[in-house]
Design an enzyme around this catalytic site. Structure first.
Site, PDB file in Angstrom:
ATOM      1  CG  ASN A  11     -11.624  98.289 -44.014  1.00  0.00           C
ATOM      2  OD1 ASN A  11     -11.571  99.438 -43.549  1.00  0.00           O
ATOM      3  ND2 ASN A  11     -11.774  97.213 -43.252  1.00  0.00           N
ATOM      4  CE  LYS A  13      -8.357  96.208 -42.423  1.00  0.00           C
ATOM      5  NZ  LYS A  13      -7.803  94.906 -42.035  1.00  0.00           N
ATOM      6  CG  HIS A  96     -13.555  94.513 -40.509  1.00  0.00           C
ATOM      7  ND1 HIS A  96     -12.477  94.129 -39.738  1.00  0.00           N
ATOM      8  CD2 HIS A  96     -13.150  94.437 -41.797  1.00  0.00           C
ATOM      9  CE1 HIS A  96     -11.461  93.849 -40.535  1.00  0.00           C
ATOM     10  NE2 HIS A  96     -11.836  94.030 -41.790  1.00  0.00           N
ATOM     11  CD  GLU A  98      -9.029  94.856 -38.654  1.00  0.00           C
ATOM     12  OE1 GLU A  98      -9.360  96.021 -38.955  1.00  0.00           O
ATOM     13  OE2 GLU A  98      -8.298  94.153 -39.388  1.00  0.00           O
ATOM     14  CD  GLU A 164     -12.819  91.379 -44.730  1.00  0.00           C
ATOM     15  OE1 GLU A 164     -12.148  91.895 -45.625  1.00  0.00           O
ATOM     16  OE2 GLU A 164     -12.962  91.887 -43.617  1.00  0.00           O
ATOM     17  N   GLY A 170      -4.506  90.740 -43.031  1.00  0.00           N
ATOM     18  CA  GLY A 170      -3.257  91.411 -42.663  1.00  0.00           C
ATOM     19  C   GLY A 170      -2.105  90.462 -42.379  1.00  0.00           C
ATOM     20  CB  SER A 210      -3.625  88.537 -47.489  1.00  0.00           C
ATOM     21  OG  SER A 210      -3.309  88.792 -46.125  1.00  0.00           O
TER      22      SER A 210
HETATM   23  P1  13P Z   1      -5.900  92.932 -45.699  1.00  0.00           P
HETATM   24  O1  13P Z   1      -6.214  93.054 -47.159  1.00  0.00           O
HETATM   25  O2  13P Z   1      -4.901  93.948 -45.234  1.00  0.00           O
HETATM   26  O3  13P Z   1      -5.578  91.540 -45.296  1.00  0.00           O
HETATM   27  O4  13P Z   1      -7.252  93.332 -44.916  1.00  0.00           O
HETATM   28  C1  13P Z   1      -8.439  92.728 -45.279  1.00  0.00           C
HETATM   29  C2  13P Z   1      -9.547  93.401 -44.558  1.00  0.00           C
HETATM   30  O5  13P Z   1      -9.657  93.313 -43.355  1.00  0.00           O
HETATM   31  C3  13P Z   1     -10.490  94.212 -45.346  1.00  0.00           C
HETATM   32  O6  13P Z   1     -11.594  94.551 -44.601  1.00  0.00           O
END
Ligand code: 13P
Length: 254
Positions: A11, A13, A96, A98, A164, A170, A210
């Protein structure tokens, strides 16, 4: 036990313009990834056509990070599932955290998006996961229950679930193998209720939050973890490739 083919999905982003996308995809293509792993990349909308041109004919799948539930109309800033298919995407990430925390996505809107995406012919990576507050107050399963409750009308054949934990995204914090396995097992039990034991046993549940080369084997080798949805580490050729190799080794039982 059902042998599930692992998926490693990146992803991206809101990273990588068109030029940076070309560089990264060309680097991925040069790696000759294992046939035993489904590899999917999900760049931003603007990079999708270019990425599609590059990955066509390769084993790398292409996905978007969101889509709307209507086919067309007055929905400023939204993209229809058919528009994604038209430019060569075959996957879409829905729900997601976010989108949920920053853009008002709810269980209801996420389910509507996922249904429309599947109806149009896209495969859905459906994200769920609890916040730190929710985990610390013992609400993890309740949250996962509500987030999955709306999934009953989805088609399990075109569905991948991503667990997740929001507190691990992150942050450099990762769920422990015990925490991940416990959540994945719970999610599979929910999928069993909706889709029956056979379909649930075949459904792939990815861990996200992560995931890095250093923890990938510990997570992907868990009985109910079938790969990863990778954020930061998917933007680095070496890290993403190492995670794919880890998944291939797990699939080979090494
Ligand atoms: P990270 O791997 O940067 O923690 O992000 C995970 C994520 O949100 C994948 O959709």
């Amino acid at each position: 036990m059902t042998q599930r083919r692992p998926i490693i999905a990146g992803n991206w982003k809101m990273h990588q313009n068109v030029a940076a996308t070309s560089d990264l995809v060309e680097n991925f293509l040069a790696q000759n990834y294992s046939e035993e792993v489904d590899v999917v990349i999900c760049p931003p909308f603007t990079s999708l056509p270019n990425a599609a041109m590059l990955v066509t004919g390769s084993s790398i799948g292409l996905g978007a990070q969101n889509c709307h539930w209507e086919e067309k109309g007055a929905f400023t800033g939204e993209v229809a599932p058919s528009m994604l298919l038209e430019i060569g995407a075959s996957w879409v990430i829905i729900g997601h955290s976010e989108r949920r925390t920053l853009f008002g996505e709810t269980n209801d809107t996420a389910a509507r998006r996922a249904q429309a995406a599947q109806k149009a012919g896209l495969k859905v990576i459906y994200c769920v996961g609890e916040t730190l507050d929710q985990r610390e107050s013992g609400e993890t399963f309740e949250v996962l229950r509500a987030q999955t409750g709306v999934m009953a009308d989805l088609d399990p054949n075109h569905l991948v679930v991503a667990y997740e934990p929001v507190w691990a995204i992150g942050t450099g914090l990762t769920a422990t193998p015990d925490q991940a396995q416990e959540a994945h097992l719970y999610l599979r039990s929910r999928l069993e209720i909706f889709f029956g034991p056979e379909a649930a046993a075949g459904l792939r549940i990815l861990y996200g939050g992560s995931m890095k080369p250093a923890n990938a084997v510990d997570l992907i080798s868990l009985p109910d973890v079938d790969g990863g949805l990778i954020g930061g580490a998917s933007l680095d050729v070496d890290s993403f490739s190492a995670i794919i190799r880890a998944a291939a080794n797990c699939a080979a039982g090494e």
